[in-house]
Design a protein around this motif. Sequence first.
Motif, PDB file in Angstrom:
ATOM      1  N   ASP A   1      88.155  20.017 -32.406  1.00  0.00           N
ATOM      2  CA  ASP A   1      87.885  21.342 -32.963  1.00  0.00           C
ATOM      3  C   ASP A   1      86.415  21.726 -32.892  1.00  0.00           C
ATOM      4  O   ASP A   1      86.077  22.910 -33.034  1.00  0.00           O
ATOM      5  CB  ASP A   1      88.346  21.402 -34.419  1.00  0.00           C
ATOM      6  CG  ASP A   1      89.861  21.365 -34.554  1.00  0.00           C
ATOM      7  OD1 ASP A   1      90.538  21.729 -33.576  1.00  0.00           O
ATOM      8  OD2 ASP A   1      90.354  20.968 -35.625  1.00  0.00           O
ATOM      9  N   ASP A   2      85.525  20.735 -32.678  1.00  0.00           N
ATOM     10  CA  ASP A   2      84.095  21.045 -32.652  1.00  0.00           C
ATOM     11  C   ASP A   2      83.541  21.157 -31.234  1.00  0.00           C
ATOM     12  O   ASP A   2      82.335  21.273 -31.043  1.00  0.00           O
ATOM     13  CB  ASP A   2      83.302  19.988 -33.427  1.00  0.00           C
ATOM     14  CG  ASP A   2      83.396  18.600 -32.795  1.00  0.00           C
ATOM     15  OD1 ASP A   2      84.327  18.376 -31.995  1.00  0.00           O
ATOM     16  OD2 ASP A   2      82.545  17.743 -33.114  1.00  0.00           O
ATOM     17  N   SER A   3      84.426  21.137 -30.222  1.00  0.00           N
ATOM     18  CA  SER A   3      83.953  21.224 -28.838  1.00  0.00           C
ATOM     19  C   SER A   3      83.886  22.669 -28.366  1.00  0.00           C
ATOM     20  O   SER A   3      84.603  23.541 -28.860  1.00  0.00           O
ATOM     21  CB  SER A   3      84.861  20.416 -27.908  1.00  0.00           C
ATOM     22  OG  SER A   3      86.137  21.017 -27.814  1.00  0.00           O
ATOM     23  N   VAL A   4      83.004  22.910 -27.388  1.00  0.00           N
ATOM     24  CA  VAL A   4      82.878  24.218 -26.742  1.00  0.00           C
ATOM     25  C   VAL A   4      82.723  23.977 -25.245  1.00  0.00           C
ATOM     26  O   VAL A   4      82.591  22.835 -24.798  1.00  0.00           O
ATOM     27  CB  VAL A   4      81.662  25.006 -27.290  1.00  0.00           C
ATOM     28  CG1 VAL A   4      81.891  25.438 -28.724  1.00  0.00           C
ATOM     29  CG2 VAL A   4      80.379  24.180 -27.171  1.00  0.00           C
ATOM     30  N   VAL A   5      82.732  25.057 -24.462  1.00  0.00           N
ATOM     31  CA  VAL A   5      82.624  24.911 -23.014  1.00  0.00           C
ATOM     32  C   VAL A   5      81.548  25.833 -22.458  1.00  0.00           C
ATOM     33  O   VAL A   5      81.245  26.887 -23.031  1.00  0.00           O
ATOM     34  CB  VAL A   5      83.961  25.209 -22.294  1.00  0.00           C
ATOM     35  CG1 VAL A   5      85.095  24.386 -22.893  1.00  0.00           C
ATOM     36  CG2 VAL A   5      84.311  26.693 -22.318  1.00  0.00           C
ATOM     37  N   VAL A   6      80.972  25.403 -21.339  1.00  0.00           N
ATOM     38  CA  VAL A   6      80.215  26.294 -20.454  1.00  0.00           C
ATOM     39  C   VAL A   6      81.109  26.548 -19.257  1.00  0.00           C
ATOM     40  O   VAL A   6      81.638  25.604 -18.660  1.00  0.00           O
ATOM     41  CB  VAL A   6      78.884  25.661 -20.008  1.00  0.00           C
ATOM     42  CG1 VAL A   6      78.208  26.538 -18.951  1.00  0.00           C
ATOM     43  CG2 VAL A   6      77.954  25.476 -21.197  1.00  0.00           C
ATOM     44  N   ILE A   7      81.317  27.811 -18.932  1.00  0.00           N
ATOM     45  CA  ILE A   7      82.326  28.151 -17.925  1.00  0.00           C
ATOM     46  C   ILE A   7      81.776  29.146 -16.912  1.00  0.00           C
ATOM     47  O   ILE A   7      80.862  29.921 -17.195  1.00  0.00           O
ATOM     48  CB  ILE A   7      83.592  28.726 -18.631  1.00  0.00           C
ATOM     49  CG1 ILE A   7      84.805  28.701 -17.703  1.00  0.00           C
ATOM     50  CG2 ILE A   7      83.339  30.123 -19.164  1.00  0.00           C
ATOM     51  CD1 ILE A   7      86.124  28.974 -18.432  1.00  0.00           C
ATOM     52  N   GLY A   8      82.323  29.097 -15.721  1.00  0.00           N
ATOM     53  CA  GLY A   8      82.033  30.069 -14.671  1.00  0.00           C
ATOM     54  C   GLY A   8      83.144  29.950 -13.643  1.00  0.00           C
ATOM     55  O   GLY A   8      83.945  29.014 -13.681  1.00  0.00           O
ATOM     56  N   GLY A   9      83.214  30.892 -12.723  1.00  0.00           N
ATOM     57  CA  GLY A   9      84.305  30.843 -11.753  1.00  0.00           C
ATOM     58  C   GLY A   9      83.947  31.506 -10.447  1.00  0.00           C
ATOM     59  O   GLY A   9      82.904  32.139 -10.303  1.00  0.00           O
ATOM     60  N   GLN A  10      84.868  31.337  -9.504  1.00  0.00           N
ATOM     61  CA  GLN A  10      84.652  31.897  -8.164  1.00  0.00           C
ATOM     62  C   GLN A  10      85.973  31.881  -7.402  1.00  0.00           C
ATOM     63  O   GLN A  10      86.900  31.146  -7.755  1.00  0.00           O
ATOM     64  CB  GLN A  10      83.619  31.055  -7.408  1.00  0.00           C
ATOM     65  CG  GLN A  10      82.955  31.746  -6.238  1.00  0.00           C
ATOM     66  CD  GLN A  10      82.096  32.924  -6.674  1.00  0.00           C
ATOM     67  OE1 GLN A  10      81.310  32.822  -7.609  1.00  0.00           O
ATOM     68  NE2 GLN A  10      82.258  34.049  -5.996  1.00  0.00           N
ATOM     69  N   GLN A  11      86.048  32.700  -6.340  1.00  0.00           N
ATOM     70  CA  GLN A  11      87.194  32.637  -5.444  1.00  0.00           C
ATOM     71  C   GLN A  11      87.207  31.297  -4.710  1.00  0.00           C
ATOM     72  O   GLN A  11      86.180  30.653  -4.553  1.00  0.00           O
ATOM     73  CB  GLN A  11      87.160  33.775  -4.427  1.00  0.00           C
ATOM     74  CG  GLN A  11      87.344  35.150  -5.028  1.00  0.00           C
ATOM     75  CD  GLN A  11      86.025  35.876  -5.129  1.00  0.00           C
ATOM     76  OE1 GLN A  11      84.994  35.266  -5.390  1.00  0.00           O
ATOM     77  NE2 GLN A  11      86.054  37.184  -4.943  1.00  0.00           N
TER      78      GLN A  11
ATOM     79  N   ILE B   1      88.904  28.691 -11.218  1.00  0.00           N
ATOM     80  CA  ILE B   1      89.197  29.068  -9.828  1.00  0.00           C
ATOM     81  C   ILE B   1      90.028  30.352  -9.832  1.00  0.00           C
ATOM     82  O   ILE B   1      91.112  30.393 -10.427  1.00  0.00           O
ATOM     83  CB  ILE B   1      89.973  27.959  -9.098  1.00  0.00           C
ATOM     84  CG1 ILE B   1      89.216  26.625  -9.172  1.00  0.00           C
ATOM     85  CG2 ILE B   1      90.215  28.345  -7.639  1.00  0.00           C
ATOM     86  CD1 ILE B   1      90.026  25.442  -8.682  1.00  0.00           C
ATOM     87  N   ALA B   2      89.534  31.380  -9.192  1.00  0.00           N
ATOM     88  CA  ALA B   2      90.219  32.680  -9.187  1.00  0.00           C
ATOM     89  C   ALA B   2      91.364  32.674  -8.175  1.00  0.00           C
ATOM     90  O   ALA B   2      91.359  33.417  -7.188  1.00  0.00           O
ATOM     91  CB  ALA B   2      89.225  33.793  -8.881  1.00  0.00           C
ATOM     92  N   GLY B   3      92.351  31.826  -8.431  1.00  0.00           N
ATOM     93  CA  GLY B   3      93.462  31.673  -7.501  1.00  0.00           C
ATOM     94  C   GLY B   3      94.365  32.875  -7.394  1.00  0.00           C
ATOM     95  O   GLY B   3      95.116  33.021  -6.432  1.00  0.00           O
ATOM     96  N   GLU B   4      94.299  33.773  -8.398  1.00  0.00           N
ATOM     97  CA  GLU B   4      95.135  34.973  -8.355  1.00  0.00           C
ATOM     98  C   GLU B   4      94.565  36.044  -7.428  1.00  0.00           C
ATOM     99  O   GLU B   4      95.240  37.017  -7.106  1.00  0.00           O
ATOM    100  CB  GLU B   4      95.315  35.540  -9.765  1.00  0.00           C
ATOM    101  CG  GLU B   4      94.145  36.368 -10.282  1.00  0.00           C
ATOM    102  CD  GLU B   4      93.060  35.530 -10.927  1.00  0.00           C
ATOM    103  OE1 GLU B   4      92.767  34.423 -10.430  1.00  0.00           O
ATOM    104  OE2 GLU B   4      92.495  35.989 -11.935  1.00  0.00           O
ATOM    105  N   ASP B   5      93.333  35.849  -6.980  1.00  0.00           N
ATOM    106  CA  ASP B   5      92.707  36.832  -6.097  1.00  0.00           C
ATOM    107  C   ASP B   5      93.509  36.942  -4.791  1.00  0.00           C
ATOM    108  O   ASP B   5      93.980  35.935  -4.260  1.00  0.00           O
ATOM    109  CB  ASP B   5      91.269  36.429  -5.802  1.00  0.00           C
ATOM    110  CG  ASP B   5      90.478  37.543  -5.150  1.00  0.00           C
ATOM    111  OD1 ASP B   5      89.896  38.356  -5.886  1.00  0.00           O
ATOM    112  OD2 ASP B   5      90.471  37.610  -3.910  1.00  0.00           O
ATOM    113  N   HIS B   6      93.629  38.149  -4.258  1.00  0.00           N
ATOM    114  CA  HIS B   6      94.441  38.362  -3.052  1.00  0.00           C
ATOM    115  C   HIS B   6      93.615  38.810  -1.844  1.00  0.00           C
ATOM    116  O   HIS B   6      94.184  39.092  -0.789  1.00  0.00           O
ATOM    117  CB  HIS B   6      95.531  39.413  -3.329  1.00  0.00           C
ATOM    118  CG  HIS B   6      94.967  40.748  -3.734  1.00  0.00           C
ATOM    119  ND1 HIS B   6      94.920  41.158  -5.048  1.00  0.00           N
ATOM    120  CD2 HIS B   6      94.422  41.745  -3.010  1.00  0.00           C
ATOM    121  CE1 HIS B   6      94.365  42.357  -5.117  1.00  0.00           C
ATOM    122  NE2 HIS B   6      94.056  42.739  -3.888  1.00  0.00           N
ATOM    123  N   ASP B   7      92.297  38.867  -1.989  1.00  0.00           N
ATOM    124  CA  ASP B   7      91.456  39.327  -0.882  1.00  0.00           C
ATOM    125  C   ASP B   7      91.166  38.152   0.050  1.00  0.00           C
ATOM    126  O   ASP B   7      90.134  37.478  -0.054  1.00  0.00           O
ATOM    127  CB  ASP B   7      90.161  39.919  -1.422  1.00  0.00           C
ATOM    128  CG  ASP B   7      89.403  40.698  -0.346  1.00  0.00           C
ATOM    129  OD1 ASP B   7      89.752  40.533   0.851  1.00  0.00           O
ATOM    130  OD2 ASP B   7      88.480  41.451  -0.679  1.00  0.00           O
TER     131      ASP B   7
END
Length: 541
Positions: free
Chosen positions: A83-93, A131-137
């Motif tokens: 309950d005391d954890s947090v994340v650093v997050i980012g993403g890309q295609q 990972i932006a796996g839903e991207d269709h481009d």
Amino acid sequence: MEMKDLALPSLNRFASDYLQNHLEAEDYFHYDLSKADKYRDRYNELMNRAFSRRELSDYIQRYMSRFSSSEEVKGNIERLRRDDSVVVIGGQQAGLLSGPLYTIHKVISIIKLAKEQEKELGRPVIPVFWIAGEDHDLAEVNHVYIMKNGKPHKKTYPSYQPYKTMVSDVELETEKAEKWFEEIIETFGETAFTNKLLIKMKETINESKTFVDFFARLIHEWFHEYGLLLIDAADPDLRQIEKGHFIAMIQKSERIAEVVEGQQSFMQAKGYPKMIEMDKQAANLFYYDPEKKDRCLLERVQGGFSGKNTESFSEEELLHIAQNHPERLSNNVITRPLMQEMLFPVLAFISGPGEIAYWAELKRAFELFSMKMPPIIPRLNITFVERGVHTDLEEMELTLETVLTEGTANAVKRYLEEVEDETTANLFGKLKSQLEENHKQLSDHAVSLDKGLEPMLNKNIEFIQKQLDFIYGKIGDRTKERHSVTLKKYERIAQSLYPLESPQERIWNAFYYLNQYGPEFISDIMKLDYQFNNQHKLIFI
């Protein structure tokens, strides 16, 4: 390896104002980048919110079980349950062969900031890559650049998709992918590392079923020892956790569009261009046809929702889909950040320059769901400077700052002007001027005798001018040939550091460096001490 900082201007005006504290931060964001206690304030805010940690950790555990075992990854999955954890997050295609270098820079940024803040806060801070796996481009992810005929050339993977298929569903054909990769590596030249790299990549290709699978395996291979967690935004298992959030987005779809438009208008009044193109009727969600594998953006219509290539739905029907078939829905650029915030306890979001501006347009959308957007932290900007290129820079008396902001075109122009034969230039100018003047006198007289000659005479002078320019160009080509050694040095500098008049990170791919410097290249750059001080990082290799 050695790293140095360099101050460079941002290519994005809003990002530049943000980084230089020229904004009234509270108008655009919930946390001020200049405040030293922003991460602690954010952490305290997250501790007052609830997250589906167990379900999320179980999903990540299932998703990452397909990759090679990593104790660091297993440990971070367990820590995410706390309950005391947090994340650093980012993403890309999911770019093939990991895509442009900036994807790697973003991963490094996520891992390094997570480690830094875990030490500062004394609490678990976990690196997560979305990972932006839903991207269709497909056109954005299906290629890498190689050198061909002395210039960067786009090498595209031969795949055709008749519909807007999510990248997670685009299959990677083994034989075709192997041949494509071999052709790319061949352009890099054979080194002591080439054969092992080919063998390893063929194994990875054979283990991969889709574009996203291929991408995820590469990222895991390079960064698993740092405990990086991966998610695929198109994974049906993840969609099951998201169903309640989709329901909330459907119910508030009209208000989402209204508040985003309001924030955009506010920013435009402040002189900043709109980053996100959004129709007033946009639902800001996609519907994915499971049979066609076609992704269609929904818009609000009277009585419900509709898309160009799909059937219409009443609100009740779309809510039913969200509850029972959430894998058929996906986010767009507006609702994806909201979904990320609903799922994860995000201490910080690692962004690219363009992302900073469009996140600012979403401030009121976060508030609509009683959330604050996390601190938006620019990813590390990195340029790799090879030894030979550094030598060329010194010989040409060029600074890295100049090359990284304007390339070498101006320097080449000045050099050619210096070595140009002054007599030839003067004679050419005199010849051209005299000929044009004499031709004008003849033409004026001829036209006074016969007006019908005018079109022919105009074409004639254009032809003569082109011929003169052709001759002078040939003389110039000979000058370039005599000074080709120097000009090639300018070219090497540009192609390495500012290819196609773009930052290195937007064109070149990590595999050139892996082939040139070996499989330890990634771990070597990870050993460096990165500071999030908004300075450009020069890594000399």
